[in-house]
Motif scaffolding. Structure first.
Motif, PDB file in Angstrom:
ATOM      1  N   UNK A   1     -17.792  48.566  35.716  1.00  0.00           N
ATOM      2  CA  UNK A   1     -17.548  49.982  35.407  1.00  0.00           C
ATOM      3  C   UNK A   1     -16.842  50.148  34.061  1.00  0.00           C
ATOM      4  N   UNK A   2     -17.227  51.160  33.340  1.00  0.00           N
ATOM      5  CA  UNK A   2     -16.576  51.450  32.071  1.00  0.00           C
ATOM      6  C   UNK A   2     -15.215  52.103  32.312  1.00  0.00           C
ATOM      7  N   UNK A   3     -14.345  51.931  31.356  1.00  0.00           N
ATOM      8  CA  UNK A   3     -13.030  52.595  31.341  1.00  0.00           C
ATOM      9  C   UNK A   3     -12.070  52.077  32.403  1.00  0.00           C
ATOM     10  N   UNK A   4     -12.379  50.928  33.003  1.00  0.00           N
ATOM     11  CA  UNK A   4     -11.458  50.318  33.957  1.00  0.00           C
ATOM     12  C   UNK A   4     -11.223  48.865  33.572  1.00  0.00           C
ATOM     13  N   UNK A   5     -10.050  48.358  33.925  1.00  0.00           N
ATOM     14  CA  UNK A   5      -9.653  47.007  33.564  1.00  0.00           C
ATOM     15  C   UNK A   5     -10.481  45.972  34.327  1.00  0.00           C
TER      16      UNK A   5
END
Length: 412
Positions: free
Chosen positions: A388-392
């Motif tokens: 997933x984008x925008x998650x660590x």
């Protein structure tokens, strides 16, 4: 209907004064002790007796008891929703997020076997297919097998992995035609013996389980000489099970801990050798108005442990908004995972709920291609997971579980 929320896992370990785990010498004779579990497949024995007699057998340490916090429960109502003819599918955001209808058009896990090493499965539940004959009670409490003697947790886990479909009942599992085996290691108290867990892993492999789900653990365990003994025998047992074709899927834990940078502590068994460690994700605002706090199903759960090299995959385990929970706002529980509980269905959240999503995906692959070994199955799941984008990345390891992509990878 029962609903619940997972609290952070506070774990303690209590040593046994009479039971020992022994790394056996090659010429060990067990005549003066009582053998609780013969684990000769991995060079171990679990015995009861005088310490002076145990000392002659090999390197040893006391058995320890793992204490786990389990989710709380409360009563709520629900309604039938279209989807499958399973009336509660519309409330299963977790299965919707993994495109289960498309997955089940390809396969449903027929022929695969899932061992649930947990608090016991309610084999009488109409939405579960449990092989009671192969099931086993490791606790010695005399309460039998195929029973939820240790609480609802194991039944909830089992339903996530393999609740049946299109039976006009309840919920949908990831691998609804897979066979469940109850390996009960919890009794009526809150603790599980470390030795019983080792014995259950060996047994699951011995009976040809394609995957064993362990939604349990101990954290934080100090890195000490004694911990090294437990870690060594755990790693040996887990490596052996993996070599026999049984993939060990283990919850990462609910302490919101960075397992990658926690210094002198370890988490067991999810940081053991050959473990497929699973972190939890979940939505905020599924079926209820969370305002600006809305989050997608693949967002990391507030409680989940994490760590780039300590987590293999992320999977749906449920989340919650603490303010909504404390205020008991209508619908907050829909962000938890709905599954089977003894006598019905209920919601719970935790990495305990994320791990069986992966165990079910293992069963799908093995049901379709039984020639795959444990390492090959894990490789397929990690290669096809998506980030997933925008998650660590630390919350996902290789990425978010993708059963549809995994099945496509093997040619379906």
């Amino acid at each position: 209907m029962l609903g619940g929320i997972a609290a952070g896992g506070t774990v303690t370990a209590r040593e046994s004064a009479t039971r020992y785990i022994v790394d056996l010498k090659s010429n060990a004779r067990l005549g003066k002790v009582d053998v609780v579990h013969d684990l000769s497949q991995v060079g171990l024995a679990v015995v009861e007796g005088q310490e002076r007699d145990v000392r002659r057998l090999g390197t040893y340490a006391p058995d320890i008891e793992m204490q786990l916090d389990l989710p709380a429960v409360e009563h709520i109502d629900t309604t039938a929703v279209a989807g499958y003819d399973d009336p509660l599918y519309g409330l299963q955001w977790d299965k919707q997020a993994m495109d289960m209808p498309d997955v089940h058009d390809m396969c449903k896990g027929e022929g695969a076997r899932i061992a649930i090493i947990d608090s016991g499965i309610d084999a009488s539940h109409e939405d579960l297919n449990v092989n009671v004959g192969e099931s086993k009670n490791f606790t010695g409490d005399g309460l039998g097998k195929g029973v939820p003697a240790g609480g609802y947790h194991g039944t909830h886990v089992a339903g996530i992995a393999a609740a049946t479909t299109n039976n006009e009942l309840g919920v949908v599992g990831v691998a609804p035609e897979a066979e469940l085996v109850d390996c009960r290691v919890f009794s009526t108290g809150p603790g599980a013996s470390f030795a019983d867990i080792l014995a259950a892993i060996v047994y699951a492999a011995d009976i040809g389980s394609d995957v064993a789900n362990l939604s349990l653990g101990a954290y934080p365990v100090p890195r000490s000489d004694l911990a090294q003994f437990y870690g060594t025998i755990l790693n040996r047992t887990m490596t052996w099970a993996n070599s026999q074709g049984t993939l060990l899927v283990i919850s990462a834990g609910n302490d919101a801990a960075d397992l990658q940078h926690d210094g002198s502590f370890i988490s067991l068994p999810n940081e053991g050798a050959q473990a497929l460690s699973v972190a939890a994700t979940g939505p905020i605002g599924f079926g209820w108005d969370a305002g600006e706090k809305t989050a997608p199903a693949y967002s990391p759960s507030v409680y989940t442990n994490y760590g780039t090299n300590a987590v293999t995959l992320g999977a749906p385990g449920g989340d919650y908004d603490i303010d909504a929970y404390l205020a008991d706002l209508p619908g907050w529980w829909y962000d938890l995972v709905l599954s089977t509980v003894p006598g019905g269905y209920g919601w719970a959240a935790g990495t305990s709920m994320a791990a069986p999503q992966v165990a079910g995906a293992v069963a799908l692959l093995k049901g379709e291609d039984s020639s795959l070994n444990a390492n090959q199955v894990e490789s397929i799941l990690t290669r096809t997971a998506w980030m997933p984008e925008d998650y660590d990345k630390a919350y996902y390891g290789a990425g978010f579980l993708n059963p549809y992509g995994a099945l496509k990878e093997i040619g379906l």
